[in-house]
Write an enzyme that holds these catalytic residues in place. Structure first.
Site, PDB file in Angstrom:
ATOM      1  N   TYR A 189       0.824  -1.216   0.000  1.00 51.24           N
ATOM      2  CA  TYR A 189       0.000   0.000   0.000  1.00 51.24           C
ATOM      3  C   TYR A 189       0.857   1.265   0.000  1.00 51.24           C
ATOM      4  CZ  TYR A 189      -3.414   3.470   1.427  1.00 51.24           C
ATOM      5  OH  TYR A 189      -4.221   4.573   1.472  1.00 51.24           O
TER       6      TYR A 189
ATOM      7  N   TRP B 251       1.121   5.716  -1.631  1.00 52.51           N
ATOM      8  CA  TRP B 251       0.768   6.712  -2.634  1.00 52.51           C
ATOM      9  C   TRP B 251       1.783   6.839  -3.767  1.00 52.51           C
ATOM     10  CZ3 TRP B 251      -2.679  11.330  -2.807  1.00 52.51           C
ATOM     11  CH2 TRP B 251      -3.878  11.098  -2.142  1.00 52.51           C
TER      12      TRP B 251
HETATM   13  N1  LIG Z   1      -1.171  18.558   3.089  1.00 56.92           N
HETATM   14  C1  LIG Z   1      -1.629  17.295   2.998  1.00 56.92           C
HETATM   15  N2  LIG Z   1      -2.871  17.052   2.524  1.00 56.92           N
HETATM   16  C2  LIG Z   1      -3.339  15.765   2.479  1.00 56.92           C
HETATM   17  C3  LIG Z   1      -2.528  14.665   2.840  1.00 56.92           C
HETATM   18  C4  LIG Z   1      -1.217  14.955   3.347  1.00 56.92           C
HETATM   19  O1  LIG Z   1      -0.461  14.049   3.722  1.00 56.92           O
HETATM   20  N3  LIG Z   1      -0.805  16.265   3.401  1.00 56.92           N
HETATM   21  N4  LIG Z   1      -3.009  13.369   2.739  1.00 56.92           N
HETATM   22  C5  LIG Z   1      -4.173  13.143   1.881  1.00 56.92           C
HETATM   23  C6  LIG Z   1      -4.800  11.852   2.184  1.00 56.92           C
HETATM   24  S1  LIG Z   1      -4.006  10.432   1.692  1.00 56.92           S
HETATM   25  C7  LIG Z   1      -6.000  11.739   2.802  1.00 56.92           C
HETATM   26  S2  LIG Z   1      -6.716  10.199   3.014  1.00 56.92           S
HETATM   27  C8  LIG Z   1      -6.716  12.904   3.294  1.00 56.92           C
HETATM   28  C9  LIG Z   1      -7.190  12.658   4.718  1.00 56.92           C
HETATM   29  O2  LIG Z   1      -8.186  13.563   5.080  1.00 56.92           O
HETATM   30  P1  LIG Z   1      -8.622  13.594   6.612  1.00 56.92           P
HETATM   31  O3  LIG Z   1      -8.533  12.250   7.198  1.00 56.92           O
HETATM   32  O4  LIG Z   1      -9.930  14.275   6.712  1.00 56.92           O
HETATM   33  O5  LIG Z   1      -7.448  14.547   7.166  1.00 56.92           O
HETATM   34  P2  LIG Z   1      -6.738  14.746   8.583  1.00 56.92           P
HETATM   35  O6  LIG Z   1      -5.863  15.931   8.413  1.00 56.92           O
HETATM   36  O7  LIG Z   1      -6.086  13.494   9.030  1.00 56.92           O
HETATM   37  O8  LIG Z   1      -7.919  15.087   9.574  1.00 56.92           O
HETATM   38  C10 LIG Z   1      -8.753  16.215   9.345  1.00 56.92           C
HETATM   39  C11 LIG Z   1      -9.077  16.888  10.644  1.00 56.92           C
HETATM   40  O9  LIG Z   1      -9.910  16.070  11.452  1.00 56.92           O
HETATM   41  C12 LIG Z   1      -9.855  16.634  12.755  1.00 56.92           C
HETATM   42  N5  LIG Z   1     -10.167  15.642  13.775  1.00 56.92           N
HETATM   43  C13 LIG Z   1      -9.372  14.663  14.261  1.00 56.92           C
HETATM   44  N6  LIG Z   1     -10.022  13.946  15.208  1.00 56.92           N
HETATM   45  C14 LIG Z   1     -11.248  14.506  15.334  1.00 56.92           C
HETATM   46  C15 LIG Z   1     -12.390  14.209  16.148  1.00 56.92           C
HETATM   47  O10 LIG Z   1     -12.414  13.269  16.936  1.00 56.92           O
HETATM   48  N7  LIG Z   1     -13.489  14.999  15.957  1.00 56.92           N
HETATM   49  C16 LIG Z   1     -13.535  16.033  15.075  1.00 56.92           C
HETATM   50  N8  LIG Z   1     -14.654  16.704  14.943  1.00 56.92           N
HETATM   51  N9  LIG Z   1     -12.461  16.341  14.330  1.00 56.92           N
HETATM   52  C17 LIG Z   1     -11.345  15.591  14.438  1.00 56.92           C
HETATM   53  C18 LIG Z   1      -8.411  17.082  12.935  1.00 56.92           C
HETATM   54  O11 LIG Z   1      -8.404  18.335  13.591  1.00 56.92           O
HETATM   55  C19 LIG Z   1      -7.868  17.129  11.529  1.00 56.92           C
HETATM   56  O12 LIG Z   1      -7.210  18.329  11.210  1.00 56.92           O
HETATM   57  O13 LIG Z   1      -5.858  14.051   3.296  1.00 56.92           O
HETATM   58  C20 LIG Z   1      -5.210  14.249   2.032  1.00 56.92           C
HETATM   59  N10 LIG Z   1      -4.610  15.551   2.021  1.00 56.92           N
HETATM   60  N1  LIG Z   2      -1.348   7.967  12.677  1.00 59.21           N
HETATM   61  C1  LIG Z   2      -1.825   8.072  11.446  1.00 59.21           C
HETATM   62  N2  LIG Z   2      -1.285   7.337  10.462  1.00 59.21           N
HETATM   63  C2  LIG Z   2      -1.750   7.445   9.210  1.00 59.21           C
HETATM   64  C3  LIG Z   2      -2.809   8.341   8.893  1.00 59.21           C
HETATM   65  C4  LIG Z   2      -3.368   9.097   9.952  1.00 59.21           C
HETATM   66  O1  LIG Z   2      -4.329   9.874   9.761  1.00 59.21           O
HETATM   67  N3  LIG Z   2      -2.834   8.955  11.209  1.00 59.21           N
HETATM   68  N4  LIG Z   2      -3.255   8.452   7.600  1.00 59.21           N
HETATM   69  C5  LIG Z   2      -3.081   7.295   6.737  1.00 59.21           C
HETATM   70  C6  LIG Z   2      -3.360   7.581   5.333  1.00 59.21           C
HETATM   71  S1  LIG Z   2      -4.882   8.268   4.979  1.00 59.21           S
HETATM   72  C7  LIG Z   2      -2.520   7.241   4.323  1.00 59.21           C
HETATM   73  S2  LIG Z   2      -3.057   7.374   2.697  1.00 59.21           S
HETATM   74  C8  LIG Z   2      -1.189   6.666   4.590  1.00 59.21           C
HETATM   75  C9  LIG Z   2      -0.105   7.143   3.606  1.00 59.21           C
HETATM   76  O2  LIG Z   2       0.974   6.287   3.639  1.00 59.21           O
HETATM   77  P1  LIG Z   2       1.948   6.104   2.381  1.00 59.21           P
HETATM   78  O3  LIG Z   2       1.220   6.328   1.109  1.00 59.21           O
HETATM   79  O4  LIG Z   2       2.645   4.793   2.543  1.00 59.21           O
HETATM   80  O5  LIG Z   2       2.974   7.301   2.633  1.00 59.21           O
HETATM   81  P2  LIG Z   2       3.964   8.047   1.614  1.00 59.21           P
HETATM   82  O6  LIG Z   2       4.933   8.791   2.452  1.00 59.21           O
HETATM   83  O7  LIG Z   2       3.171   8.823   0.630  1.00 59.21           O
HETATM   84  O8  LIG Z   2       4.711   6.832   0.931  1.00 59.21           O
HETATM   85  C10 LIG Z   2       4.916   6.749  -0.438  1.00 59.21           C
HETATM   86  C11 LIG Z   2       6.363   6.293  -0.673  1.00 59.21           C
HETATM   87  O9  LIG Z   2       6.532   6.045  -2.066  1.00 59.21           O
HETATM   88  C12 LIG Z   2       7.819   6.530  -2.449  1.00 59.21           C
HETATM   89  N5  LIG Z   2       7.772   6.790  -3.907  1.00 59.21           N
HETATM   90  C13 LIG Z   2       7.404   7.914  -4.552  1.00 59.21           C
HETATM   91  N6  LIG Z   2       7.490   7.739  -5.883  1.00 59.21           N
HETATM   92  C14 LIG Z   2       7.916   6.479  -6.080  1.00 59.21           C
HETATM   93  C15 LIG Z   2       8.194   5.716  -7.260  1.00 59.21           C
HETATM   94  O10 LIG Z   2       8.039   6.155  -8.385  1.00 59.21           O
HETATM   95  N7  LIG Z   2       8.618   4.435  -7.062  1.00 59.21           N
HETATM   96  C16 LIG Z   2       8.796   3.902  -5.831  1.00 59.21           C
HETATM   97  N8  LIG Z   2       9.211   2.643  -5.751  1.00 59.21           N
HETATM   98  N9  LIG Z   2       8.529   4.599  -4.708  1.00 59.21           N
HETATM   99  C17 LIG Z   2       8.083   5.867  -4.840  1.00 59.21           C
HETATM  100  C18 LIG Z   2       8.013   7.781  -1.620  1.00 59.21           C
HETATM  101  O11 LIG Z   2       9.394   8.107  -1.526  1.00 59.21           O
HETATM  102  C19 LIG Z   2       7.365   7.384  -0.293  1.00 59.21           C
HETATM  103  O12 LIG Z   2       8.320   6.865   0.609  1.00 59.21           O
HETATM  104  O13 LIG Z   2      -0.792   6.978   5.934  1.00 59.21           O
HETATM  105  C20 LIG Z   2      -1.760   6.553   6.891  1.00 59.21           C
HETATM  106  N10 LIG Z   2      -1.212   6.677   8.226  1.00 59.21           N
HETATM  107 MO   LIG Z   3      -5.025   8.619   2.664  1.00 63.54          MO
END
Ligand SMILES: Nc1nc2c(c(=O)[nH]1)N[C@H]1C(S)=C(S)[C@@H](COP(=O)(O)OP(=O)(O)OC[C@H]3O[C@@H](n4cnc5c(=O)[nH]c(N)nc54)[C@H](O)[C@@H]3O)O[C@H]1N2
Ligand SMILES: Nc1nc2c(c(=O)[nH]1)N[C@H]1C(S)=C(S)[C@@H](COP(=O)(O)OP(=O)(O)OC[C@H]3O[C@@H](n4cnc5c(=O)[nH]c(N)nc54)[C@H](O)[C@@H]3O)O[C@H]1N2
Ligand SMILES: [Mo]
Length: 758
Positions: free
Chosen positions: A109, A111
């Site tokens: 898994y 991104w």
């Molecule tokens: N800059 C940036 N943007 C991203 C990403 C990133 O890594 N960086 N990741 C992307 C990805 S993969 C995803 S899946 C989405 C995730 O999107 P989300 O899961 O919605 O994003 P988060 O920032 O984890 O959480 C959003 C907000 O939920 C609030 N929150 C946490 N716990 C609670 C609670 O119990 N109650 C309430 N009411 N609020 C709460 C927190 O204040 C937090 O800022 O974001 C995407 N956008």
């Molecule tokens: N505690 C906590 N943990 C969380 C979350 C949270 O809200 N709270 N959010 C979760 C969510 S929503 C998500 S989506 C995950 C995200 O978790 P990941 O998607 O596993 O995180 P990334 O850091 O985006 O990892 C992508 C990796 O791919 C590598 N990469 C980029 N391009 C290439 C390429 O072309 N080839 C190869 N081989 N590698 C490449 C990058 O260097 C990077 O290390 O984290 C989750 N973890």
């Molecule tokens: Mo995500």
């Protein structure tokens, strides 16, 4: 040098190298709100943490495959591509012959990077499928809980996740948006595959000017968009369900609910109404809710009345389902929207993921994109994606998932490309123990991430700037010709070339490549897609012209009414794909599974108390990078405090602990501990701390620390618990942890992860 077009998950941009070899980055000219994450690119691409040559862990090289506690500690030995390719091919072959293809975990898994051809997971799955298959993973860390739950409630998760009302529809129709989990601007520059114009970021700033009111429910003021008419409801974490039930109780007892809608379009409201009124011995009134959620009973009643007055959109962020019992806030949010009776009306009803990501609410076209075929996986074993540590630690044990029982296979080889489990998974000290179990771990990575350092064989991958591709995201306005800007760093190769080499050794080179070079694949995917668009009446340019132009603006289509609109118009002929054909506020299917942690209707499940670790830690998405990607870049580094990830604390909580802004602190609980840098912020609710995800995990072994190590950099996943949302979805629950914070008075150990291991 002239500017070259490219794109990324945080948006399309241009890049060039100057005469002195510097890499320069500029946003796409049409980008209305370029992402701050662009600031990480130039400093990351050629950072010293790039993996420059194939590298093998010394213990594996000398003793061969087998479980090892030395992963993450051993040194690496660089080898030639020929040697590395031979070793990987031979090991894949050994494992599939001796243990069967199910012993290969290829769930992998993550991104990766934007780009339709060099989509790392697709490339890896394609190779493993050609070799006879692999144990896969299902769902996502993003919204895996909803993906399992929503089909039971509304028949289909995609309707809510990908066919939501646009910001324009909301601006034109909605009186009130009630956003549980907030609408954080920091998240919406990101869309999988990229976005050229970033209209959602603009919409969040202007939505209030259209007269829409926002009730923003979050522990953090930063989750409230900077727009007029937005009001902050600073809720206690993990208590949204209590607030929702309190609102629902008010609607019911004040007779402000839409009984006709509930009768005609929903099933099970009577059961839920009984629960609200106290069938289990507890009346869920506003006073009951106020004690749990920290919003006063008067405010709860006033909000409920306001919700019933006009067109109201109830939206729940994805973060709320990424918690223990994360099914409940989604279900209870749907209940509220159903009681208001506006599901299927423009700008009303239920939304999921507004403010979580750029494409929810975006009005860009919804066209199929060019896609690499992955082939067929004949292996049936799989895990719900967030069960990775259980998979490795508990071979043969059974687990529940969505009404069925399954068993964990015995994994011998883990193959990870394009993801970072030591970023994304919970309880990283436990994950380290899990990573000690398999015979072999192969990782493709551009950087020496913690995952690469816990592998046996590390193969250096290029980044998009070092190769060619086609790029576009969901709801994006453009298909971008991703030109190559730089030579590969060191001996890095793209994943396709790496996997083609392995396929060749195993005698399946032709089946994997179909005889095409990477450029030929890109042309092939483009032209196939162009043909499919032509069938829909769209005239894309031939490849040569597209490539020379650098982009093509995708055709727009008239906005389609959401599937709920059709259901509302005719629930008999256009039923939902649920057993009742209606919205299931009570699901006899879910009830029939008999899971105490996810019964048949939305319920309040009291969080466990933890007096020794009294702060609620929010481990949310970082504003300064995408997950772990770009942590070595300028935007991410600028926010660090004495080299550590910032932890935001309320000034009152900090003062109680003798912590000042800029102090290094130790954050800990019974599972783990890390250092972080204190930032005081009175926009954080009292009793709450925020440590975003993504600081590269940098464990210093220390038996005196909980979990046996101290992450000196500030990765919150040493603190989060590795437990599923429930037995239903088995989703990720990493958003929250209970912690204590103390000032760290010793000299903080140096952060080592930002230097290469060799
Ligand atoms: N800059 C940036 N943007 C991203 C990403 C990133 O890594 N960086 N990741 C992307 C990805 S993969 C995803 S899946 C989405 C995730 O999107 P989300 O899961 O919605 O994003 P988060 O920032 O984890 O959480 C959003 C907000 O939920 C609030 N929150 C946490 N716990 C609670 C609670 O119990 N109650 C309430 N009411 N609020 C709460 C927190 O204040 C937090 O800022 O974001 C995407 N956008
Ligand atoms: N505690 C906590 N943990 C969380 C979350 C949270 O809200 N709270 N959010 C979760 C969510 S929503 C998500 S989506 C995950 C995200 O978790 P990941 O998607 O596993 O995180 P990334 O850091 O985006 O990892 C992508 C990796 O791919 C590598 N990469 C980029 N391009 C290439 C390429 O072309 N080839 C190869 N081989 N590698 C490449 C990058 O260097 C990077 O290390 O984290 C989750 N973890
Ligand atoms: Mo995500």
């Amino acid at each position: 040098m002239s500017w070259s077009p490219t794109t990324s998950h945080w948006g399309a941009f241009r890049a060039r190298t100057t005469a002195s070899g510097e890499l320069e980055i500029a946003p796409h000219p049409l980008d209305r709100q370029p992402s701050p994450l662009l600031g990480n690119v130039a400093g990351s691409v050629r950072h010293p943490t790039r993996v420059r040559r194939p590298a093998i862990r010394r213990g594996w090289l000398e003793r061969g495959p087998g479980p090892s506690e030395h992963r993450g500690a051993d040194e690496f030995v660089e080898v030639s591509w020929e040697t590395a390719t031979e070793l990987v091919a031979a090991e894949l072959d050994r494992v599939r012959r001796e243990h069967g293809n199910g012993a290969i975990f290829g769930g992998s898994y993550g991104w990766g990077s934007a780009g339709r051809f060099h989509h790392t997971q697709s490339q890896l799955h394609r190779l493993l499928n050609v070799l006879g298959g692999y144990t896969a993973s299902r769902d996502t860390y993003s919204h895996g809980t909803s993906a399992v739950l929503l089909p039971h409630l509304v028949g289909d998760a995609g309707t809510l996740l990908y066919r939501a009302d646009t910001w324009g529809t909301i601006a034109a129709n909605t009186d009130l948006v009630v956003a549980f989990g907030g609408l954080p601007l920091k998240n919406v520059s990101v869309t999988p595959g990229g976005n050229t114009e970033h209209p959602t970021a603009t919409a969040l700033g202007t939505i209030g000017e259209s007269g829409v009111e926002l009730a923003v429910v979050s522990p953090l003021a930063d989750d409230v968009p900077k727009t007029p008419r937005a009001r902050w409801y600073p809720i206690v974490p993990a208590s949204d369900v209590a607030l929702m039930l309190g609102l629902a109780h008010t609607l019911l007892t004040e007779n402000r609910h839409d009984a006709t809608f509930l009768d005609r379009y929903c099933t099970g409201f009577d059961t839920v109404a009984g629960y609200l009124l106290g069938a289990d011995g507890t009346v869920k009134d506003a006073e009951w809710a106020a004690v749990r959620c920290g919003i006063s009973a008067a405010e709860i009643r006033a909000l409920a009345r306001r919700m019933a007055e006009g067109r109201t959109l109830v939206t729940v962020s994805w973060s709320l389902q990424r918690t223990r019992h994360g099914e409940q806030p989604v279900w209870a949010g749907l209940l509220l929207a159903a009681m208001l009776g506006q599901i299927g009306l423009p700008g009303g009803g239920f939304g999921h993921g507004y403010g979580s990501i750029g494409d929810v609410g975006d009005d860009g076209p919804l066209l199929p994109l060019p896609t690499l075929p992955q082939g067929h996986n004949p292996v049936r074993t799989f895990i719900p994606v967030a069960r990775i540590a259980d998979l490795l630690l508990r071979p043969g044990e059974r687990y529940d998932y969505n009404g069925a029982t399954h068993h964990y296979p015995d994994i011998r080889l883990v193959y990870w490309a394009g993801g970072n489990p030591f970023h994304h998974h919970q309880d990283l000290n436990r994950l380290r123990r899990a990573f000690a179990r398999p015979d072999t771990i192969v990782v493709h990575e551009p950087h020496w991430t913690a995952t690469a350092r816990h592998a046996d064989i590390v193969l250096p991958a290029t980044t998009p700037l070092e190769r060619e591709d086609l790029g576009s995201g969901r709801r994006d306005t453009h298909l971008i010709a991703m030109h190559r800007v730089l030579d590969p760093v060191g001996e890095a190769r793209d994943d396709y070339t790496i996997l083609a080499g392995i396929a060749q050794r195993l005698g399946v080179g032709e089946r994997f490549t179909e005889g095409r070079t990477a450029r030929e694949w890109i042309v092939h995917l483009y032209e196939g897609w162009r043909g499919r668009l032509a069938e829909r009446g769209h005239d894309a340019p031939p490849f040569g012209r597209f490539w020379a132009d650098g982009e093509w603006r995708l055709p727009t289509a008239a906005e389609q009414p959401t599937p709920f609109a059709a259901f509302r118009a005719d629930p008999v002929r256009r039923p939902l794909h649920t057993p009742s054909g209606r919205i299931e506020l009570f699901s006899s299917t879910v009830a029939g599974f008999g899971y105490p942690d996810c019964p048949g209707h939305p319920v309040w499940l009291e969080p466990e108390s933890d007096v020794e670790h009294p702060l609620w830690l929010i481990a949310n998405q970082p504003r300064t990078r995408l997950h772990g990607q770009g942590d070595v870049g300028a935007t991410s580094q600028a926010a660090k405090v004495r080299g550590r990830e910032p932890i935001e604390l309320h000034p009152g909580d900090a003062a109680e602990r003798g912590i000042a802004d800029g102090d290094v602190v130790r954050v800990f609980n019974g599972r783990g501990a890390c250092l972080a840098g204190a930032r005081l912020n009175d926009g954080v609710r009292r009793g709450v701390a925020v440590l975003a995800t993504g600081a590269w995990f940098d464990p210093l072994d220390d038996p005196a620390q909980p979990g046996g190590s101290l992450c000196v950099h500030g990765n919150p996943n040493v603190l989060t618990e590795d437990v599923p949302t429930s037995r239903l979805a088995q989703g990720c629950s990493g958003q929250h942890a209970r912690v204590q914070v103390e000032r760290y008075d010793a000299t903080p150990p140096p952060v080592r992860i930002l230097r290469p291991p060799l």
